[in-house]
Scaffold this active site. Structure first.
Site, PDB file in Angstrom:
ATOM      1  N   ASP A  42      -6.735  -6.052  -0.469  1.00 58.61           N
ATOM      2  CA  ASP A  42      -5.556  -6.286  -1.305  1.00 58.61           C
ATOM      3  C   ASP A  42      -5.963  -6.449  -2.771  1.00 58.61           C
ATOM      4  OD1 ASP A  42      -2.643  -7.175  -1.662  1.00 58.61           O
ATOM      5  OD2 ASP A  42      -3.726  -8.923  -2.384  1.00 58.61           O
ATOM      6  N   GLU A 114      -5.086  -1.705   3.638  1.00 63.43           N
ATOM      7  CA  GLU A 114      -5.844  -2.614   2.760  1.00 63.43           C
ATOM      8  C   GLU A 114      -7.216  -2.921   3.355  1.00 63.43           C
ATOM      9  OE1 GLU A 114      -2.259  -5.021   0.507  1.00 63.43           O
ATOM     10  OE2 GLU A 114      -3.060  -5.860   2.364  1.00 63.43           O
TER      11      GLU A 114
END
Length: 223
Positions: A42, A114
């Site tokens: 992320d 991610e």
């Protein structure tokens, strides 16, 4: 081999396949899952997209850059990428998640993207991870333009009402269902100029509020 096909879709060949396997493993499938990788990925994704936008739009202000980045890194956008890669076919899920169709769920798909970004970073370093993000996002980045279109529904609704000197909307949580890691929020949105109460649903309070605000905007702009 299945993972060979996936790596071709990702346009990246792993030196250490263990990183990819972990990135594909949901917490429901075992202890060594992709949650920590998701956390790292992320941050890398936000930096990579921020860097790309900063370089592409030298005249855009901070707010415009932030809104464009939010559009590109949100769950729905990541889920679109995941479906392009066919990640649902390769993910390792527990029996319960498989039965409930977890391989189709946007939150699980986006988390997996991610995690794969972090896996590439661990496998080949930051420059390669950023390069891959830019490759995957090249079409989406080409479509981006600074401006109101990137503002989220809550911001647009607030500006719509402020521009007409009307009271701001009120949001209220109506219901929360599910366990802490897999909750569904139901939120109401009311504005003074409409009698109707709009109900938004999402995997977080913020997402539910955005969903409700979007409905209000749709009603206001079709009146």
């Amino acid at each position: 081999m299945q993972l060979e096909r996936l790596q071709k879709k990702l346009s990246y060949q792993f030196t250490n396949l263990d990183y990819l396997l972990q990135a594909l493993t949901h917490r429901s499938a075992g202890a060594k899952n992709n949650e920590r990788l998701e956390f790292l990925g992320d941050s890398i994704l936000n930096f990579a997209i921020g860097k790309a936008l900063f370089e592409k739009f030298p005249k855009a202000n901070e707010g415009e850059l932030s809104r464009m980045r939010a559009t590109l890194v949100r769950e729905q956008t990541l889920a679109i990428l995941a479906r392009q890669f066919g990640l649902g076919e390769y993910m390792r899920l527990g029996a319960g998640e498989l039965k409930s169709g977890g391989y189709r769920r946007e939150s699980i798909l986006s988390d997996c993207v991610e995690a794969i970004i972090a896996a590439i970073y661990l496998d080949a370093g930051m420059d390669k991870a950023i390069e891959q993000v830019h490759l995957w996002y090249q079409d989406l980045l080409a479509e981006m333009k600074p401006g109101d279109a990137q503002k989220d529904p809550k911001t647009r609704l607030q500006e719509f009402l402020q521009g007409r000197k009307l009271p701001l909307p009120t949001y209220e949580v109506l219901d929360i269902k599910g366990e802490a890691h897999n909750q569904t929020f139901k939120v109401t949105c009311k504005i003074e100029m409409l009698e109707e109460i709009f109900i938004g649903i999402g995997t977080s309070r913020r997402k539910a509020e955005q969903n409700a605000a979007e409905q209000v905007l749709a009603k206001l702009t079709t009146k």
